[in-house]
Every structure is written in C-alpha cells, then in structure tokens.
Design an enzyme around this catalytic site. Structure first.
Site, PDB file in Angstrom:
ATOM      1  N   ARG A   1       0.823  -1.218   0.000  1.00  0.00           N
ATOM      2  CA  ARG A   1       0.000   0.000   0.000  1.00  0.00           C
ATOM      3  C   ARG A   1       0.856   1.266   0.000  1.00  0.00           C
ATOM      4  NH1 ARG A   1      -4.698  -2.539   3.953  1.00  0.00           N
ATOM      5  NH2 ARG A   1      -5.947  -3.318   2.215  1.00  0.00           N
TER       6      ARG A   1
ATOM      7  N   LYS B   1     -19.460 -18.511  -0.333  1.00  0.00           N
ATOM      8  CA  LYS B   1     -20.907 -18.446  -0.132  1.00  0.00           C
ATOM      9  C   LYS B   1     -21.626 -17.516  -1.089  1.00  0.00           C
ATOM     10  CE  LYS B   1     -20.991 -19.279   4.832  1.00  0.00           C
ATOM     11  NZ  LYS B   1     -21.146 -18.576   6.111  1.00  0.00           N
TER      12      LYS B   1
ATOM     13  N   GLY C   1     -13.333  -4.431   0.001  1.00  0.00           N
ATOM     14  CA  GLY C   1     -14.723  -3.974   0.107  1.00  0.00           C
ATOM     15  C   GLY C   1     -15.131  -3.018  -1.008  1.00  0.00           C
TER      16      GLY C   1
ATOM     17  N   GLY D   1      -9.612 -10.379  -1.694  1.00  0.00           N
ATOM     18  CA  GLY D   1      -8.456 -10.832  -0.911  1.00  0.00           C
ATOM     19  C   GLY D   1      -7.978 -12.216  -1.305  1.00  0.00           C
TER      20      GLY D   1
HETATM   21  P1  ADP Z   1     -12.455 -13.256  -2.120  1.00  0.00           P
HETATM   22  O1  ADP Z   1     -11.717 -12.993  -0.825  1.00  0.00           O
HETATM   23  O2  ADP Z   1     -11.514 -13.268  -3.296  1.00  0.00           O
HETATM   24  O3  ADP Z   1     -13.624 -12.322  -2.322  1.00  0.00           O
HETATM   25  P2  ADP Z   1     -14.061 -15.349  -0.935  1.00  0.00           P
HETATM   26  O4  ADP Z   1     -13.618 -14.893   0.411  1.00  0.00           O
HETATM   27  O5  ADP Z   1     -15.453 -15.090  -1.333  1.00  0.00           O
HETATM   28  O6  ADP Z   1     -13.058 -14.736  -2.048  1.00  0.00           O
HETATM   29  O7  ADP Z   1     -13.865 -16.924  -1.081  1.00  0.00           O
HETATM   30  C1  ADP Z   1     -12.661 -17.591  -0.846  1.00  0.00           C
HETATM   31  C2  ADP Z   1     -12.867 -18.853  -0.082  1.00  0.00           C
HETATM   32  O8  ADP Z   1     -13.791 -19.733  -0.701  1.00  0.00           O
HETATM   33  C3  ADP Z   1     -11.563 -19.625   0.038  1.00  0.00           C
HETATM   34  O9  ADP Z   1     -11.210 -19.695   1.407  1.00  0.00           O
HETATM   35  C4  ADP Z   1     -11.899 -20.992  -0.526  1.00  0.00           C
HETATM   36  O10 ADP Z   1     -11.306 -22.073   0.196  1.00  0.00           O
HETATM   37  C5  ADP Z   1     -13.405 -21.053  -0.404  1.00  0.00           C
HETATM   38  N1  ADP Z   1     -13.989 -22.039  -1.318  1.00  0.00           N
HETATM   39  C6  ADP Z   1     -13.925 -22.045  -2.662  1.00  0.00           C
HETATM   40  N2  ADP Z   1     -14.533 -23.125  -3.189  1.00  0.00           N
HETATM   41  C7  ADP Z   1     -15.002 -23.863  -2.138  1.00  0.00           C
HETATM   42  C8  ADP Z   1     -15.717 -25.085  -2.026  1.00  0.00           C
HETATM   43  N3  ADP Z   1     -16.084 -25.785  -3.097  1.00  0.00           N
HETATM   44  N4  ADP Z   1     -16.013 -25.518  -0.785  1.00  0.00           N
HETATM   45  C9  ADP Z   1     -15.633 -24.805   0.298  1.00  0.00           C
HETATM   46  N5  ADP Z   1     -14.969 -23.632   0.261  1.00  0.00           N
HETATM   47  C10 ADP Z   1     -14.643 -23.172  -0.946  1.00  0.00           C
END
Ligand code: ADP
Ligand code: MG
Length: 399
Positions: free
Chosen positions: A38, A199, A380, A357
């Site tokens: 950063r 999710k 965010g 992230g």
């Molecule tokens: P970002 O931080 O890039 O926005 P998210 O926080 O939404 O991404 O999602 C990342 C998480 O989703 C990771 O920790 C990954 O392990 C989890 N994940 C991805 N696919 C699956 C799956 N099929 N089952 C459980 N967890 C999953």
C-alpha cells in the site's frame, strides 16, 4: 464514469499545501510493517506532488480506534516504513487539524512530506462531520484522493474534503478507475465474469448486478453448489446454502431474460474429507456426487471448457476462487483458468481485471498476478463496485 480531475489538471503547486488521502492501513506484526504494497501504491502520487514543489500532508486511517486516541494505532509507527519506500525523510504530526498542523505547514519547505495522525482518532471522521472537514481543509490548498480502497466510505477524509477543496484523483485512484471502467463501465464485448468463493450470501448483490451486465457468468467455488442444488442436483455434504436456492433460481431467471449465459460446473472434484490429497479424492460428473462427498473444486474437463468460453471473450472480471484453493489439489481449477486468462491477456485478446483478498492470493499462487491487466487490492470497495454501486469517494471527485 463521470469525469474527474487528475494531477495533470494541477497548475503550479510550488509551496501549495496538498492534503493527500492514502491507504496506510498496513499489515503489522510486533510494530513492524509486514507488507508495504500500500505504501508503494501511494508513492507515485506523493512523490510527484513533492517533485512539483507542493507541501504534502498525508491523511490515512489505521485500524478501528472508534474515535479515540489509541497509542497502538498511531500512524507514527509507519513513518520508518514509509520513508524507506519514498526514499525521503517524512515528518509525523500527531494531529489532523488545528494549530499544530498550521505550524507544521509553516515549517515545511516545498517538496516536504508529513504524515498526519490516524484520522479515525477523531469521531468526526466516520461521521463525515462538516466541522471536522472544515478544520482539516483550513490548513490546505487542495485535496487529492489516492485511496480507492476507502472510497466506499463517505468519511470526512474520503468524501467530505472533496466538497470544500479543489479535488483531484491521485495516480493509483486514477489507474484503478480506468481499469474498472474498461472492465464493466465501457467494456469491449463479449464480457465474462467469474464469481467464486465460499458463499452465495456474501455475494448476492454482485451476482444480481453481473447477470444484467455480462454475456457469460462463470460460477464456481462453494457458491456454485447452491446454484446446483437450486437446479435439483444432489450436492452431498458440500458447502451449500439450501435456504438460498430460491434466490439462486431468481438470479438464473434474470440471467435468462438478460441474455447472460450462466456456466455451472458439470464435472467436479470431490472427497469425503476436507484434507490435502485425501484418499477418497475423485473426479466425477456433477450428477454422481455421493451423499457423503463434498464438492471442493471444478473438474479438469469443465475448466477446459471454461477456458474456451474465455477465448471467445474480450473482457474478464474475476472475483472468487473456483475451489478450496488453499488445499491441494483443490487449487487446480483456479490455477488452470487463471493461466488461460493470463495467456489470453498476454496475447492481447483479453482485458482481465480481478479483485478480492483470496482471489489476489490465488492469482499470486498461480504465478500469473503480473499478467492480468489489473489487479485490485481494494477488498470492500472492489466488491461494491462489482455490485454496480456508486462509491461516495469517487462520486465526490466527479461532482
Ligand atoms: P475473495 O476474498 O476473493 O472475495 P471469498 O472470500 O469469497 O473470495 O472466497 C474464498 C474462499 O472460498 C476460500 O477460502 C476458498 O477455500 C473457499 N472455497 C472455494 N470453493 C469452495 C468449495 N467448493 N467448498 C468450500 N470452500 C470453498
Ligand atoms: Mg475472502
């Protein structure tokens, strides 16, 4: 995107006082900055202003002190790390407004840089209090916002100041806005979006917006399971939000009406336990998942097909890994599709923008982060942008 002024629009700034909002919310351990990304992002703007002879006052928040002075959250702790990256001496001022700042401005020479204290030590920051805004502005001639990552907040130093001082986007802010505009503002079509992660519930607004904007929506990760369940697929003991299958179907309907093709995995990597290289690991058709198995990644044939979709597209926006990429071999689909996107970007046939992230971590893990057209580290703010929301910090620059 409405027009905003940049540093190119500044006249002679010699001896003028610039308030520059930057992101110094740095990861620290034992009083040491552990990652200076950063600071490096802020450097071009700050050094350009200093070279042009401005007196540069840096504004930033650190942590969540909630309107109180908390000594462990003082920005005095980052001065050394900032000096190292800037290659210049940097002064620290334990205030953001008032006489102490005024006196400091008197002492600074043209081209000098000072960091003001953590803006969130003052309650008026998060309340966007006009009195605080006025008091901060009183010591300066103009305002530069270089913190896209804080632009989704309408705070005194991220939004308020832009209304009372001549306001400009810094170089990092400018680069981020130009990249995001290329990806969703005025993209070259066809446009593909990849949305993955754990999710559906955390990215409902992202999905709802994207289906009206893009030609192809590739859904992976845990959230794909909810969509599969909505279509009547038995996903065994996969991560799945069964209460959201109705919402998932609504999103699929909107996609249909908008001419957006949704790609869900037809082949998946499953196992009975969630561990590295588990003995029960297997790849199967999405309709053959057993009741005691979990879907943890997209299968290799399905990923190849997704790569073919990207080959027909000119623009890609990506948020969320396709599988549980922190654990081998469930990183395979994310790595493979990231490599395809990187190759297409290198060839010049795809503009690729990614953020989030875990997504950024996954792209680094795949070794392709430098090949993407743009990678946003803004968390965010990046997600709110993907939701189609106007960010107050950006809107204020364009007013
Ligand atoms: P970002 O931080 O890039 O926005 P998210 O926080 O939404 O991404 O999602 C990342 C998480 O989703 C990771 O920790 C990954 O392990 C989890 N994940 C991805 N696919 C699956 C799956 N099929 N089952 C459980 N967890 C999953
Ligand atoms: Mg995450």
């Amino acid at each position: 995107m409405s027009a905003f002024k940049t540093l190119d629009d500044l006249g002679d700034v010699t001896g003028k006082v610039a308030l520059v909002r930057v992101d110094l919310n740095l990861p620290m351990n034992d009083g040491q900055v552990t990652d200076d990304t950063r600071i490096r992002a802020a450097a071009p703007t700050v050094l350009e202003l200093a070279e042009k002879g401005a007196k540069v006052l840096l504004l930033a928040h650190f942590g969540r002190p909630k309107g109180e002075r908390v000594s462990t959250m003082s920005l005095s702790m980052v001065v050394g790390a900032v000096e190292k990256v800037f290659g210049k001496e940097v002064m620290f001022v334990p205030e953001i407004a008032g006489d102490v700042v005024k006196q400091t401005v008197g002492i600074l020479r043209a081209g000098d840089i000072a960091i003001l204290e953590n803006t969130r030590f003052w309650k008026g920051e998060e309340k966007n209090d006009p009195e605080l805004v006025k008091a901060i502005a009183a010591n300066a001639d103009f305002y530069v916002n270089d913190a896209f990552s804080a632009a989704h907040r309408a705070h005194a130093t991220t939004e308020g100041l832009a209304h009372v001082l001549p306001a400009y986007a810094g170089r990092s802010m400018q680069a981020e806005l130009e990249a995001l505009d290329k990806a969703l503002g005025k993209p070259e079509k066809p446009v593909a979006a990849v949305v993955g992660g754990a999710k559906v519930s955390s990215k409902l607004d992202v999905l709802k917006h994207l289906v009206t904007q893009v030609d192809h929506l590739i859904i992976g990760g845990g959230m794909a399971n909810t969509f599969l369940a909505a279509k009547g697929v038995d996903v065994g003991k996969s991560l799945c939000e069964h209460d959201l299958t109705g919402t998932a179907n609504e999103i699929l309907d909107v996609a249909d009406q908008s001419g957006c093709t949704v790609h869900l995995p037809y082949e998946v990597v499953v196992s009975k336990e969630f561990a590295a290289n588990p003995p029960s690991l297997r790849t199967c058709n999405v309709h053959e998942v057993a009741a005691d198995e979990m879907i943890l990644d997209v299968g290799p044939l399905a990923v190849e097909a997704l790569g073919d979709v990207l080959k027909t597209c000119r623009t890609l926006v990506w948020n969320g890994p396709l599988g549980a990429f922190e654990t081998v071999p469930f990183d395979a689909a994310t790595v493979a599709l990231a490599k395809t996107a990187a190759a297409l970007t290198r060839e010049g046939s795809l503009v690729s923008v990614a953020g989030g992230g875990d997504t950024v971590a996954a792209l680094h893990h795949a070794g392709v982060a430098d090949d993407f057209s743009y990678i946003s580290t803004a968390g965010g703010a990046f997600l709110e942008w993907m939701e189609g929301k106007e960010l107050p910090g950006v809107a204020a620059l364009s007013a």
